[in-house]
Design an enzyme around this catalytic site. Sequence first.
Site, PDB file in Angstrom:
ATOM      1  N   GLN A 203     -60.365 -58.107  40.356  1.00  0.00           N
ATOM      2  CA  GLN A 203     -59.231 -58.944  39.992  1.00  0.00           C
ATOM      3  C   GLN A 203     -59.655 -59.977  38.956  1.00  0.00           C
ATOM      4  O   GLN A 203     -58.839 -60.739  38.476  1.00  0.00           O
ATOM      5  CB  GLN A 203     -58.693 -59.686  41.231  1.00  0.00           C
ATOM      6  CG  GLN A 203     -58.067 -58.780  42.269  1.00  0.00           C
ATOM      7  CD  GLN A 203     -57.755 -59.513  43.571  1.00  0.00           C
ATOM      8  OE1 GLN A 203     -58.237 -59.131  44.625  1.00  0.00           O
ATOM      9  NE2 GLN A 203     -56.934 -60.566  43.513  1.00  0.00           N
ATOM     10  N   PHE A 234     -55.811 -57.262  46.929  1.00  0.00           N
ATOM     11  CA  PHE A 234     -55.365 -58.114  48.039  1.00  0.00           C
ATOM     12  C   PHE A 234     -56.252 -59.350  48.224  1.00  0.00           C
ATOM     13  O   PHE A 234     -56.309 -59.905  49.319  1.00  0.00           O
ATOM     14  CB  PHE A 234     -55.260 -57.318  49.342  1.00  0.00           C
ATOM     15  CG  PHE A 234     -54.388 -56.094  49.219  1.00  0.00           C
ATOM     16  CD1 PHE A 234     -53.018 -56.223  49.004  1.00  0.00           C
ATOM     17  CD2 PHE A 234     -54.931 -54.820  49.274  1.00  0.00           C
ATOM     18  CE1 PHE A 234     -52.211 -55.097  48.858  1.00  0.00           C
ATOM     19  CE2 PHE A 234     -54.117 -53.692  49.132  1.00  0.00           C
ATOM     20  CZ  PHE A 234     -52.761 -53.828  48.932  1.00  0.00           C
ATOM     21  N   GLU A 238     -61.403 -60.585  44.288  1.00  0.00           N
ATOM     22  CA  GLU A 238     -61.403 -61.799  43.454  1.00  0.00           C
ATOM     23  C   GLU A 238     -62.837 -62.198  43.103  1.00  0.00           C
ATOM     24  O   GLU A 238     -63.147 -62.476  41.959  1.00  0.00           O
ATOM     25  CB  GLU A 238     -60.668 -62.945  44.170  1.00  0.00           C
ATOM     26  CG  GLU A 238     -60.596 -64.210  43.303  1.00  0.00           C
ATOM     27  CD  GLU A 238     -59.652 -65.283  43.830  1.00  0.00           C
ATOM     28  OE1 GLU A 238     -58.765 -64.990  44.643  1.00  0.00           O
ATOM     29  OE2 GLU A 238     -59.815 -66.447  43.416  1.00  0.00           O
ATOM     30  N   ARG A 316     -56.318 -74.546  51.227  1.00  0.00           N
ATOM     31  CA  ARG A 316     -54.957 -73.991  51.184  1.00  0.00           C
ATOM     32  C   ARG A 316     -54.382 -73.872  52.596  1.00  0.00           C
ATOM     33  O   ARG A 316     -53.182 -74.052  52.790  1.00  0.00           O
ATOM     34  CB  ARG A 316     -54.899 -72.650  50.442  1.00  0.00           C
ATOM     35  CG  ARG A 316     -53.478 -72.208  50.132  1.00  0.00           C
ATOM     36  CD  ARG A 316     -53.414 -70.965  49.248  1.00  0.00           C
ATOM     37  NE  ARG A 316     -53.411 -71.275  47.836  1.00  0.00           N
ATOM     38  CZ  ARG A 316     -52.309 -71.535  47.113  1.00  0.00           C
ATOM     39  NH1 ARG A 316     -51.111 -71.513  47.672  1.00  0.00           N
ATOM     40  NH2 ARG A 316     -52.404 -71.796  45.833  1.00  0.00           N
ATOM     41  N   ARG A 348     -54.639 -62.255  50.442  1.00  0.00           N
ATOM     42  CA  ARG A 348     -53.199 -62.530  50.305  1.00  0.00           C
ATOM     43  C   ARG A 348     -52.717 -63.722  51.147  1.00  0.00           C
ATOM     44  O   ARG A 348     -52.593 -63.608  52.369  1.00  0.00           O
ATOM     45  CB  ARG A 348     -52.425 -61.265  50.688  1.00  0.00           C
ATOM     46  CG  ARG A 348     -51.078 -61.122  49.999  1.00  0.00           C
ATOM     47  CD  ARG A 348     -50.533 -59.756  50.264  1.00  0.00           C
ATOM     48  NE  ARG A 348     -49.374 -59.446  49.409  1.00  0.00           N
ATOM     49  CZ  ARG A 348     -48.818 -58.258  49.332  1.00  0.00           C
ATOM     50  NH1 ARG A 348     -49.296 -57.252  50.036  1.00  0.00           N
ATOM     51  NH2 ARG A 348     -47.778 -58.048  48.548  1.00  0.00           N
ATOM     52  N   PHE A 350     -54.452 -66.632  51.062  1.00  0.00           N
ATOM     53  CA  PHE A 350     -55.592 -67.507  50.758  1.00  0.00           C
ATOM     54  C   PHE A 350     -55.682 -68.682  51.739  1.00  0.00           C
ATOM     55  O   PHE A 350     -55.798 -69.832  51.346  1.00  0.00           O
ATOM     56  CB  PHE A 350     -55.436 -68.003  49.313  1.00  0.00           C
ATOM     57  CG  PHE A 350     -56.708 -68.398  48.613  1.00  0.00           C
ATOM     58  CD1 PHE A 350     -57.602 -67.444  48.161  1.00  0.00           C
ATOM     59  CD2 PHE A 350     -57.001 -69.733  48.366  1.00  0.00           C
ATOM     60  CE1 PHE A 350     -58.771 -67.808  47.480  1.00  0.00           C
ATOM     61  CE2 PHE A 350     -58.170 -70.110  47.686  1.00  0.00           C
ATOM     62  CZ  PHE A 350     -59.045 -69.140  47.240  1.00  0.00           C
ATOM     63  N   THR A 447     -55.013 -74.145  43.315  1.00  0.00           N
ATOM     64  CA  THR A 447     -55.186 -75.565  43.642  1.00  0.00           C
ATOM     65  C   THR A 447     -56.364 -76.169  42.884  1.00  0.00           C
ATOM     66  O   THR A 447     -56.501 -77.380  42.833  1.00  0.00           O
ATOM     67  CB  THR A 447     -55.363 -75.749  45.155  1.00  0.00           C
ATOM     68  OG1 THR A 447     -56.489 -74.983  45.575  1.00  0.00           O
ATOM     69  CG2 THR A 447     -54.133 -75.260  45.892  1.00  0.00           C
ATOM     70  N   ALA A 516     -53.612 -66.038  43.460  1.00  0.00           N
ATOM     71  CA  ALA A 516     -52.695 -67.154  43.705  1.00  0.00           C
ATOM     72  C   ALA A 516     -51.261 -66.781  43.304  1.00  0.00           C
ATOM     73  O   ALA A 516     -50.448 -67.663  43.001  1.00  0.00           O
ATOM     74  CB  ALA A 516     -53.161 -68.420  42.994  1.00  0.00           C
ATOM     75  N   GLU A 718     -47.903 -63.153  47.182  1.00  0.00           N
ATOM     76  CA  GLU A 718     -48.387 -63.519  48.511  1.00  0.00           C
ATOM     77  C   GLU A 718     -47.315 -64.015  49.488  1.00  0.00           C
ATOM     78  O   GLU A 718     -47.379 -63.700  50.676  1.00  0.00           O
ATOM     79  CB  GLU A 718     -49.462 -64.616  48.383  1.00  0.00           C
ATOM     80  CG  GLU A 718     -50.715 -64.183  47.657  1.00  0.00           C
ATOM     81  CD  GLU A 718     -51.540 -65.392  47.227  1.00  0.00           C
ATOM     82  OE1 GLU A 718     -51.120 -66.110  46.290  1.00  0.00           O
ATOM     83  OE2 GLU A 718     -52.579 -65.630  47.846  1.00  0.00           O
TER      84      GLU A 718
HETATM   85  N1  MTE Z   1     -49.691 -55.808  45.755  1.00  0.00           N
HETATM   86  C1  MTE Z   1     -50.360 -54.633  45.673  1.00  0.00           C
HETATM   87  N2  MTE Z   1     -49.659 -53.495  45.617  1.00  0.00           N
HETATM   88  N3  MTE Z   1     -51.725 -54.602  45.678  1.00  0.00           N
HETATM   89  C2  MTE Z   1     -52.474 -55.754  45.755  1.00  0.00           C
HETATM   90  O1  MTE Z   1     -53.708 -55.699  45.736  1.00  0.00           O
HETATM   91  N4  MTE Z   1     -52.452 -58.222  45.936  1.00  0.00           N
HETATM   92  C3  MTE Z   1     -51.695 -59.391  46.367  1.00  0.00           C
HETATM   93  C4  MTE Z   1     -50.315 -59.411  45.711  1.00  0.00           C
HETATM   94  N5  MTE Z   1     -49.668 -58.147  45.856  1.00  0.00           N
HETATM   95  C5  MTE Z   1     -51.783 -57.012  45.850  1.00  0.00           C
HETATM   96  C6  MTE Z   1     -50.367 -56.978  45.818  1.00  0.00           C
HETATM   97  C7  MTE Z   1     -52.358 -60.665  46.081  1.00  0.00           C
HETATM   98  S1  MTE Z   1     -53.543 -61.223  47.141  1.00  0.00           S
HETATM   99  C8  MTE Z   1     -52.019 -61.435  45.000  1.00  0.00           C
HETATM  100  S2  MTE Z   1     -52.718 -62.948  44.736  1.00  0.00           S
HETATM  101  C9  MTE Z   1     -51.030 -60.975  44.015  1.00  0.00           C
HETATM  102  O2  MTE Z   1     -50.506 -59.697  44.329  1.00  0.00           O
HETATM  103  C10 MTE Z   1     -51.710 -60.927  42.652  1.00  0.00           C
HETATM  104  O3  MTE Z   1     -50.895 -60.440  41.666  1.00  0.00           O
HETATM  105  P1  MTE Z   1     -49.761 -61.302  40.928  1.00  0.00           P
HETATM  106  O4  MTE Z   1     -50.311 -62.666  40.687  1.00  0.00           O
HETATM  107  O5  MTE Z   1     -49.513 -60.556  39.691  1.00  0.00           O
HETATM  108  O6  MTE Z   1     -48.586 -61.331  41.864  1.00  0.00           O
HETATM  109  N1  HPA Z   2     -55.508 -69.036  45.330  1.00  0.00           N
HETATM  110  C1  HPA Z   2     -56.118 -67.862  45.109  1.00  0.00           C
HETATM  111  N2  HPA Z   2     -57.305 -67.759  44.577  1.00  0.00           N
HETATM  112  C2  HPA Z   2     -57.950 -68.879  44.251  1.00  0.00           C
HETATM  113  C3  HPA Z   2     -57.375 -70.133  44.461  1.00  0.00           C
HETATM  114  C4  HPA Z   2     -56.083 -70.216  45.026  1.00  0.00           C
HETATM  115  O1  HPA Z   2     -55.512 -71.302  45.240  1.00  0.00           O
HETATM  116  N3  HPA Z   2     -58.267 -71.050  44.043  1.00  0.00           N
HETATM  117  C5  HPA Z   2     -59.334 -70.361  43.609  1.00  0.00           C
HETATM  118  N4  HPA Z   2     -59.150 -69.052  43.716  1.00  0.00           N
HETATM  119 MO1  MOS Z   3     -54.660 -63.245  46.104  1.00  0.00          MO
HETATM  120  S1  MOS Z   3     -55.556 -63.739  47.884  1.00  0.00           S
HETATM  121  O1  MOS Z   3     -54.728 -64.920  45.566  1.00  0.00           O
HETATM  122  O2  MOS Z   3     -55.977 -62.483  45.338  1.00  0.00           O
END
Ligand code: MTE
Ligand code: HPA
Ligand code: MOS
Length: 773
Positions: A203, A234, A238, A316, A348, A350, A447, A516, A718
């Site tokens: 990610q 998910f 990260e 968080r 997801r 966090f 954050t 995030a 999330e």
């Molecule tokens: N949806 C799918 N299909 N697969 C994933 O790995 N990760 C989740 C969410 N939805 C995820 C998902 C998480 S932890 C986050 S932070 C966000 O997607 C990240 O993507 P976005 O910021 O584009 O929403």
């Molecule tokens: N959310 C998700 N990932 C992160 C954050 C947060 O607030 N801070 C640092 N990595």
């Molecule tokens: Mo999502 S836990 O912020 O990768």
Amino acid sequence: MADAESLIGAALAHDSARKHVTGEALYIDDLPEPPGLLHAVLVLSSEAHAAITAIDLTAARALLGRDGIAVTASDIPGRNDVGPMSGPEPILAAGLVEYIGQPIVAIAAPTLKAARAAAKLVRISYERREAVLDIETALAREMFVSPPHRMQRGDAAAALARAPLRLAGELTIGGQDHFYLEGQVAMAVPQESGEMLVWSSTQHPTEIQKMVARVLGLPYAAVTAQVRRMGGGFGGKETQPAIFACVAAVLARLSARPVKLRLDRDDDMMITGKRHDFHIRWEVGYDGSGRLLALEMRLAARAGHVADLSPAIVDRAMFHALNCYFVPDVAVAGYACKTHTQSNTAFRGFGGPQGMLAAEDMIDAVARALGTDAIEIRRLNYLAPGRDTTHYHQPVEDFILPEITDQLLAAAEYAARRRTIAAFNAASTNVKRGLGFAPVMFGISFTTTMFNQAGALVHVYTDGSVQLNHGGTEMGQGLFQKIAQIVAASFAIDVAAVRLQATDTSKVPNTSATAASSGTDLNGAAAEDACRQIKTRLAEFGARLHGGAAGAVVFRDGRVTGDRWSFTFAELVAQAYRARVQLSAAGFYATPKIHYDRATASGRPFFYFAYGAALCEAEIDVATGESRMLRADLLHDVGRSINPAIDLGQIEGGFMQGLGWLTCEELVFDRDGRLRTHAPSTYKIPTARDLPADFRVRILESAGNREPTIHRSKAVGEPPLMLANAAWLAIKDAIAAARGGGAVRLDAPATPEAILRAVTHHPENVVSQKPRP
Ligand code: MTE
Ligand code: HPA
Ligand code: MOS
């Protein structure tokens, strides 16, 4: 129709939907293998805490011969440290192992089979030390990966002492494995001049670039990281992919061959960190009407052996420990406990889900103590916009939960179903039903304020087709599709004219993790900034050549139209090229308004909040402890949706992942600290059969985000996971029915065992109605 009105809000399919099901979509393990590729495996620690006294590679090296390579920490050319916040966090254990599953030796050979055979011959000698495995022991010994932290307002202790009624409770919340379908994988390919190209399922390509540079002792500019897509992240990708990318890069450097490291599922689950399990204590003061007056809460998380992102995750959890409720005097304390287990990481939400569940547990207990419907207690204590601030002193500006609550309860026929369920329970002894309602208020922004920036690079070619690069990564969430729609809408061209490129640190530098939930907010806005620059140049050029004012030029339906002139986008682009107008631009975005001072735990960490609510109906079998969801009604706020099909998928998927976390996914460690649930045979994720029998999911009709986000949309990745809190509360409600009322303690996950325990045990031990002092 190719304009903003028709493209923004269009329920188009995910750009790779077809490719995902036909198998055409390329993941890292599907990429053509470069000649001479070696396959890598890791040798893992069998001890939770031990000094390594000897590593004998003689037999392994003899088997590998000249074709393979075996390395340990001492072979790493640069720094053995991939710590994202505070180091050192080794990729290969150096002298000390701190969990069962920690990588110690890395081996590469021409075939995976040969690498595995050599790995079996590695002999490691240990001198065992005492392992600390659980939160309680770590707390008692004050073992933390970062200093304890507090957020407060007023004087919670004094207000608790004054409160007419008090209640205390505790709750343990289990962790969760990410169970991405594509496991951790990286391929490192040596380049000229010692440079390294790394494909990583990550990610956060910039983190991979930096960490690979660090372990190889190279400047960042000598490393390029790329990823087209992940088969799920998910949060588990990260920071954690750095270990594997770095090991592959070290092996590649030392063997001068390309190296691929693809973990099998068991190794993946043994090595990588998971959602943090928490132990939470709360004490609340309130009055006879149910109004909350004071709250003390202690949140303790199992961080594992190193910090990783744990300090930010505990933060968080603390930010969300009151969910959407106002309490005048509050003190929230957070602890990131050091244990000799996997290094727990982003997942997801966090930390938010764990904090929010504690708030709901507390509200539920107050309602049961007063004998009032918990929804009334929730409404009574909802934050008031314009009046209240959060416990981290952020003013509450928009707050739409009262409307969401009304809409959802009406659509779900709450009052009538309460009566039906009461009648059902009165007539049924072995099967009980319950209803649970959960509101969600989730803060959007990293954050750590500096991470809230993004870049994009947009190229327009002379035939009018477009290549789109941005700093975000695709993990199934539909980010690329959404940004393609943003770019197509900006140029008013067909979305098929926009080609998506793999995320690449050499195209867009210094990116943040796609995390995030802010992928679209940040990268979508950066991409639009790039488009705006190109459009401005095209408009100025068109007006100069054909007449009229540049400001009056409009992009609509594939055409660019000025004062008495009109061309297709492709025609004007070709003209602009011949006139030597630049057709490529780098865009940038930094979230406005946010600031946060962690020392005083105050500021505006979040640009805005995403809201939603769920009502779930659960049924439990009192004899076996089994549960199922009979019905779930979800209403979720995505502002103005860029793509409602994708947003709906995120809401449904997020809820189901939350349901898994709270009901069937259970991580079991043995007394030595060995994870016993490291494969789908023993670790149960929810399947299609676990969907609520009646599943009604709606996106809130919305005029859009009141903050000027990209097209007034809201982040969606999330927040919907926490809608599953309603399922847990529904199970709790059914347990209360089985017990004939009163207090209930239910730990998460609500497995059949946990439900049976909750049905039979005495919660007075843990939920206590305190006498006045
Ligand atoms: N949806 C799918 N299909 N697969 C994933 O790995 N990760 C989740 C969410 N939805 C995820 C998902 C998480 S932890 C986050 S932070 C966000 O997607 C990240 O993507 P976005 O910021 O584009 O929403
Ligand atoms: N959310 C998700 N990932 C992160 C954050 C947060 O607030 N801070 C640092 N990595
Ligand atoms: Mo999502 S836990 O912020 O990768």
